[in-house]
Motif scaffolding. Structure first.
Motif, short mmCIF file in Angstrom:
data_model
loop_
_atom_site.label_atom_id
_atom_site.label_comp_id
_atom_site.label_asym_id
_atom_site.label_seq_id
_atom_site.Cartn_x
_atom_site.Cartn_y
_atom_site.Cartn_z
N HIS A 114 -13.24 17.80 0.85
CA HIS A 114 -14.51 18.06 0.17
C HIS A 114 -14.32 18.69 -1.20
CE1 HIS A 114 -16.62 16.53 3.63
NE2 HIS A 114 -15.66 17.11 4.31
N CYS A 153 -21.78 12.73 -0.08
CA CYS A 153 -20.87 12.93 1.05
C CYS A 153 -21.68 13.39 2.26
CB CYS A 153 -19.84 13.98 0.67
SG CYS A 153 -18.70 14.44 1.99
N CYS A 178 -21.23 15.98 3.73
CA CYS A 178 -21.41 17.42 3.63
C CYS A 178 -22.60 17.77 2.73
CB CYS A 178 -20.14 18.09 3.09
SG CYS A 178 -19.86 17.86 1.33
N CYS A 195 -17.15 13.88 -3.25
CA CYS A 195 -16.05 14.52 -2.50
C CYS A 195 -14.88 13.54 -2.34
CB CYS A 195 -16.51 14.92 -1.11
SG CYS A 195 -17.61 16.32 -1.09
ZN LIG Z 1 -18.06 16.50 1.18
#
Ligand SMILES: [Zn+2]
Length: 364
Positions: A229, A239, A241, A246
């Motif tokens: 990340h 991403c 996340c 990332c």
């Molecule tokens: Zn990420």
């Protein structure tokens, strides 16, 4: 006392564990040699070894000439090969089942496509084990994501270890797959206790873990404190996340295969990783140019002595050399990059290591 012996001692393990780790790293040795290397008294070593023999952890295995003169000395060896483990290893595209001994020797293996349904995994593991005709003393389960945080785990289950233990009737040990691989490097690989090492896995997912002072102390595949990340592209895609650009989003299996498709390449990851087609190698090289600075930055902040690579994408020497070349472009001197010699065993060795670590080396 040897330098390596001192390092092992500095880990503050129990004296029995200390003896087991020494035999594992240095090979078979006599009680006298164990006493010299651990700094324990000969009487203490004799007593500890008697208990370890009684417990089935070590056995006597012949005699060695006494280097210092005097009577020949009886050698002691670990009984890792006599214990079997069912290794369950989850990757983003498949789940592998293997029966191995605790020294890492593979007896048989099989795989299914990845599924988020943990009950399906348990059923498949049971039928594999039944067909293998083998008996196991433990189960190692390597997962994607964090074993400590259900939110970052792909298999939704309150207590995976308890579930597998209940289903199979033997102790189950669960850990993240990249962390488990680093554990395997400590037990079966070439890592020296004194070094700080960054592990980097590429393919199908991206992951990293860190070994320092003889311990795996950080890293997972979960989106927390994780090289996957690192932001490597300002105009990158979103991403999982929540951020954009990332490393994982850029170099994951999905991203690589998508890129390959736009170049007219229709192949799976394992095939692409070793393909001689110019277009395929271009895809790999292009993604390596994102990996190289992320890897170098991480190694710098950790002050790592070495970066150890593993995963499907590193199965080819050309890819490793290309990465070394790219990293070498950022500074003078050769990059401290190594391919793990356990790379070919990556589908089972982590699961075996977490079982051996907990149920053999630190069991007593
Ligand atoms: Zn990420």
């Amino acid at each position: 006392m040897s330098h390596q012996g001192m390092n092992v001692k500095n880990l503050r393990r129990s004296n029995k564990s200390l003896i087991l780790y020494l035999l594992n790293k240095q090979g078979d040795m006599s009680r006298k040699e164990l006493a010299l290397r651990t700094g324990l008294t000969p009487a203490a070593v004799t007593k500890l070894c008697a208990e370890l023999i009684e417990g089935g952890y070590i056995r006597e295995c012949g005699v060695a000439d006494n280097k210092h003169g005097g009577r020949p000395e009886i050698l002691l060896t670990l009984r890792l090969c006599e214990r079997n483990v069912l290794a369950v290893n989850a990757e983003r595209n498949r789940v592998t089942f293997s029966v191995c001994d605790m020294a890492g020797g593979l007896k048989c293996t099989s795989a299914i496509n990845f599924t988020t349904d943990v009950d399906e995994v348990v059923r498949a593991a049971k039928s594999f084990l039944f067909e293998s005709g083998e008996r196991v003393q433990a189960i190692g389960v390597c997962i994607i994501g964090s074993p400590d945080d259900a939110e970052y785990r792909v298999w939704q289950c309150d207590d995976l270890a308890a579930k597998f233990t209940h289903e199979f009737g033997v102790t189950a040990v669960v850990d993240n797959n990249v962390r488990a691989f680093a554990e395997a490097e400590l037990l079966y690989g070439d890592i020296r206790d004194s070094k700080s090492v960054l592990f980097f896995k590429w393919g199908p997912g991206v992951g990293s873990s860190i070994v320092a002072n003889g311990r795996v102390f950080s890293g997972n595949d979960s989106g927390v404190a994780e090289i996957g990340h690192y932001i490597v592209r300002g105009d990158g895609q979103r991403c999982r996340c929540g951020r954009y650009g990332c490393l994982e989003t850029e170099v994951s299996e999905e991203a690589i295969l998508q890129m390959a498709k736009t170049k007219g390449l229709h192949m799976g990851l394992a095939e692409l990783a070793v393909s001689d087609e110019r277009a395929a190698m271009d895809v790999v090289d292009d993604r390596l140019s994102l990996i190289a600075p992320a890897l170098l930055n991480t190694a710098t902040i950790l002050n790592a002595n070495e970066v150890v690579l593993f995963g499907t994408m590193f199965s080819r020497e050309r890819t490793r050399n290309k990465l070394a070349e790219l990293i070498g472009g950022y500074y003078t001197g050769s990059a401290p990059l190594a391919i793990s010699r356990l790379n070919d065993k990556r589908n089972h060795i982590g699961a075996v290591a977490i079982c051996a670590e907990k149920l053999f080396f630190n069991a007593q």
